[in-house]
Design a protein around this motif. Structure first.
Motif, short mmCIF file in Angstrom:
data_model
loop_
_atom_site.label_atom_id
_atom_site.label_comp_id
_atom_site.label_asym_id
_atom_site.label_seq_id
_atom_site.Cartn_x
_atom_site.Cartn_y
_atom_site.Cartn_z
N ASP A 145 0.79 -1.26 0.08
CA ASP A 145 -0.18 0.17 -0.01
C ASP A 145 0.95 1.19 -0.13
N GLY A 146 1.56 1.35 -1.01
CA GLY A 146 2.59 2.34 -1.27
C GLY A 146 2.24 3.78 -0.86
N ALA A 147 0.97 3.98 -1.43
CA ALA A 147 0.38 5.44 -1.04
C ALA A 147 0.56 5.91 0.42
N ASN A 148 0.34 4.98 1.34
CA ASN A 148 0.31 5.13 2.66
C ASN A 148 1.45 4.58 3.64
N GLU A 149 2.38 4.33 2.83
CA GLU A 149 3.50 3.80 3.36
C GLU A 149 4.12 4.54 4.51
N GLY A 150 4.14 5.72 4.68
CA GLY A 150 4.67 6.56 5.67
C GLY A 150 4.02 6.28 7.24
N LYS A 151 2.66 6.10 6.88
CA LYS A 151 1.73 5.44 8.08
C LYS A 151 2.15 4.48 8.50
N TRP A 152 2.57 3.45 7.92
CA TRP A 152 2.85 2.13 8.25
C TRP A 152 4.42 2.17 8.85
N PHE A 153 5.34 3.04 8.43
CA PHE A 153 6.54 3.20 8.69
C PHE A 153 6.45 3.66 10.59
N GLU A 154 5.42 4.89 10.43
CA GLU A 154 5.01 5.24 11.61
C GLU A 154 4.56 4.27 12.89
N LYS A 155 3.76 3.30 12.27
CA LYS A 155 3.53 2.25 13.41
C LYS A 155 4.54 1.40 13.63
N MET A 156 5.50 1.39 12.86
CA MET A 156 6.47 0.40 13.22
C MET A 156 7.41 0.98 14.02
N VAL A 157 7.42 2.51 14.21
CA VAL A 157 8.21 3.15 15.22
C VAL A 157 7.55 3.19 16.44
N GLN A 158 6.06 3.17 16.55
CA GLN A 158 5.33 3.01 17.72
C GLN A 158 5.74 1.81 18.44
N LEU A 159 6.22 0.69 17.54
CA LEU A 159 6.66 -0.54 18.24
C LEU A 159 7.95 -0.69 18.57
N ARG A 160 8.64 0.63 18.43
CA ARG A 160 10.03 0.64 18.80
C ARG A 160 10.91 -0.06 18.08
N HIS A 161 10.57 -0.60 16.71
CA HIS A 161 11.36 -1.23 15.58
C HIS A 161 12.28 -0.34 14.77
N PRO A 162 13.54 -0.59 14.76
CA PRO A 162 14.62 0.27 14.30
C PRO A 162 14.37 0.63 12.71
N TYR A 163 13.83 -0.57 11.96
CA TYR A 163 13.57 -0.29 10.71
C TYR A 163 12.37 0.84 10.39
N GLY A 164 11.70 1.07 11.45
CA GLY A 164 10.32 2.07 11.10
C GLY A 164 11.28 3.45 11.11
N TYR A 165 12.39 3.84 12.10
CA TYR A 165 13.02 4.95 12.06
C TYR A 165 13.84 4.89 10.60
N PHE A 166 14.26 3.86 10.38
CA PHE A 166 15.36 3.71 8.94
C PHE A 166 14.50 4.17 7.82
N TYR A 167 13.14 3.48 7.77
CA TYR A 167 12.51 3.93 6.62
C TYR A 167 12.01 5.14 6.68
N LEU A 168 11.58 5.78 7.59
CA LEU A 168 11.17 7.41 7.82
C LEU A 168 12.42 8.23 7.27
N GLY A 169 13.58 7.80 7.69
CA GLY A 169 14.75 8.63 7.33
C GLY A 169 14.79 8.38 5.75
#
Length: 430
Positions: free
Chosen positions: A204-228
C-alpha cells in the motif's frame, strides 16, 4: 575411617569448586577486556568458558553476553529472526533467573540497556517462531515448497500466530492475489507484528509513511530507518533524514549505522564516521567493512596505514559474501611498498573463482609471466585467459600471450596450432 574418607572427598570437591571459580573469574575478566576492545565474538567465547566453570548462574556473565550478542546482532532483521536467536535465548534465560539477582550484581545502566533490548525483541514476536509446527512450515517454505507450506501457515495463523500471517501475505503476493496478501498483512499488523507493517508499506505504497510510523510506535529500528529513507528520497529533507537514521542507529540497525557513517564520511568527517562504520561492520554490514579496510589501507584521519588490518576487514567482507573484496586484497599486494605476488595471486584466484573478470585476467598474467617467483603454469594461464574472454568478450594484449602459449607449448601445456589460429582470428577480429 569412613569419616576420614568423607573429609577427603569434601575437601577435594571444595578444591575443585575453588579452581572452577578462579577459572570462571579469569575468563570473565578476559571477556570484559575483549568487550572493551570491541572484540565481541572473542568476548562471547570467554563468557561461554566462564559459564562452563561457574558453580551457579551469574547475572554478570549473562548481562555481558547479552550486550556482546546485541553488538553483533543486526536489529533490523525482519525476514530472518533466527539470526538473532542467540540474543533472544540469552534474554529469556536472564529473565528466568532474575529472581536470583541482588542489587549489587549489575549496574543500573545495564538494567536499562536490557529493557531497551527486550523492547526491540518484543517487536519481532520471536516467541511465535519457536514451535515445531512453525519450524516445519518454515523449512517447507525455505526449501521452495510453498504450496506445501501454505496449509501449515494457515493452521498456525488460525491459532493467532502473526508470523504465519506474514508468510501467508508473502505467499499470496507471490501468487499475485494482492487483496488476500493485504488482508493477511493487516491481520499480522493487528497482532503488532512489525513485519506486517512493512509488508503493508510495500503493498500500500500510497500510505507507506503511516505504516513506517506504526513500526516506530513498536520501537522497531527499521521504522525509523525507512522514515529516514522517505525523508531523504521523497521529501528531500536530508536533515530530517539524518535525525531518523541516528535514532535507528541508536537502536542497533546495521543499515542505519552504515548510513550515518557514510553521511559523515561524505561530509569529510571521518573521525565521526568510523565509530558508526565499526558498529555496522560488527553487525555484518559489508559496505562498512570495506570502508574500514579502505581507511586502514590509505591511512585516513588518524588511522595509521596498516595493510594487515586492511586485509582483515576486506577478508571479513569477502567471507560475508562480498567476493569482490578479494580484488581489493590482491591489488593491495601489488603496491610498490607491499609487493607480494604470491599473496596477490592467491586473492586474484579467489576473485576469479567467484566470477570476477579482473581476477581471471590478473591470475592468468601472473601464471604466464612467473612474476615474483610464481612458477610458470601455462595450463592455468590458458584456463583463466579463456575464462576472461568468455566473461568479458574483450580483446587486448593478453590474446598475444594466449596465442604464444598454443604456438609454443611448454610449462605443462601442449602445442596446439589450431587453437593458436583460432585465437589469432579472435585478436584480428577484435
Amino acid at each position: 575411617m569412613k569419616g576420614l574418607y568423607t573429609f577427603i572427598l569434601v575437601s577435594a570437591l571444595t578444591l575443585v569448586q575453588a579452581q572452577n571459580t578462579t577459572i570462571s573469574n579469569l575468563e570473565f575478566e578476559k571477556a570484559l577486556h575483549a568487550f572493551r576492545e570491541e572484540s565481541y565474538e572473542t568476548a562471547i567465547k570467554h563468557l561461554d568458558n566462564a559459564e562452563k566453570h561457574s558453580t551457579k548462574w551469574s547475572a554478570q556473565i549473562s548481562c555481558l553476553k547479552i550486550e556482546s550478542l546485541y553488538a553483533l546482532a543486526d536489529m533490523n532483521v525482519l525476514f530472518n529472526p533466527d539470526l538473532i536467536q542467540p540474543l533472544y535465548e540469552e534474554v529469556l534465560q536472564y529473565r528466568t533467573n532474575e529472581k536470583k539477582i541482588t542489587n549489587n550484581d549489575i549496574p543500573l545502566e545495564n538494567c536499562i540497556k536490557l529493557a531497551t533490548i527486550e523492547d526491540q525483541l518484543e517487536s519481532l514476536k520471536l516467541a511465535e517462531c519457536q514451535s515445531q509446527e512453525f519450524l516445519k512450515a518454515k523449512k517447507q517454505y525455505d526449501d521452495g515448497h510453498h504450496d506445501t507450506s501454505l496449509p501449515l501457515w494457515k493452521s498456525l495463523a488460525n491459532q493467532g500466530n502473526s508470523w504465519a500471517m506474514v508468510y501467508l501475505s508473502l505467499l499470496y503476493h507471490e501468487k499475485n492475489q494482492q487483496e488476500t496478501a493485504i488482508e493477511w498483512a493487516n491481520k499480522s499488523m493487528s497482532k503488532q507484528n512489525a513485519l506486517g507493517m512493512l509488508l503493508l508499506a510495500q503493498l500500500d505504497g500510497a500510505n507507506e509513511g503511516k505504516w513506517f510510523e506504526k513500526m516506530v510506535q513498536l520501537r522497531h529500528p527499521y521504522g525509523y530507518f525507512y522514515l529516514g529513507w522517505r525523508a531523504e528520497n521523497v521529501d528531500g529533507d536530508k536533515g530530517k533524514a539524518m535525525e531518523y537514521y541516528l535514532k535507528s542507529a541508536d537502536m542497533g540497525c546495521a543499515d542505519a549505522l552504515y548510513k550515518v557513517g557514510e553521511e559523515y564520511r561524505i561530509s569529510g568527517d571521518f573521525t565521526k564516521s568510523l565509530p558508526y562504520l565499526k558498529k555496522a561492520a560488527n553487525k555484518g554490514n559489508t559496505k562498512s567493512m570495506y570502508l574500514i579496510g579502505w581507511a586502514y589501507e590509505k591511512g585516513v584521519s588518524g588511522y595509521i596505514q596498516d595493510y594487515l588490518q586492511a586485509e582483515k576487514w576486506y577478508q571479513k567482507a569477502a567471507e560475508k559474501g562480498s567476493k569482490d573484496m578479494y580484488l581489493n586484497i590482491a591489488n593491495m599486494y601489488c603496491l610498490a611498498d607491499n609487493n607480494i605476488p604470491q599473496k596477490a595471486l592467491a586473492n586474484f584466484e579467489k576473485a576469479a573463482e567467484a566470477g570476477y573478470a579482473q581476477g581471471m585476467l590478473q591470475s592468468a598474467n601472473l601464471y604466464f609471466s612467473g612474476k615474483g617467483g610464481i612458477p610458470n603454469n601455462y595450463v592455468k594461464a590458458t584456463k583463466y585467459y579463456e575464462e576472461y574472454y568468455n566473461k568479458s568478450k574483450k580483446g587486448g594484449a593478453y590474446l598475444e600471450n594466449l596465442i604464444k602459449i598454443y604456438n609454443q607449448g611448454g610449462y605443462g601445456m601442449k602445442m596446439d596450432k589450431a587453437k593458436a589460429e583460432y585465437w589469432r582470428s579472435i585478436r584480428n577480429w577484435e
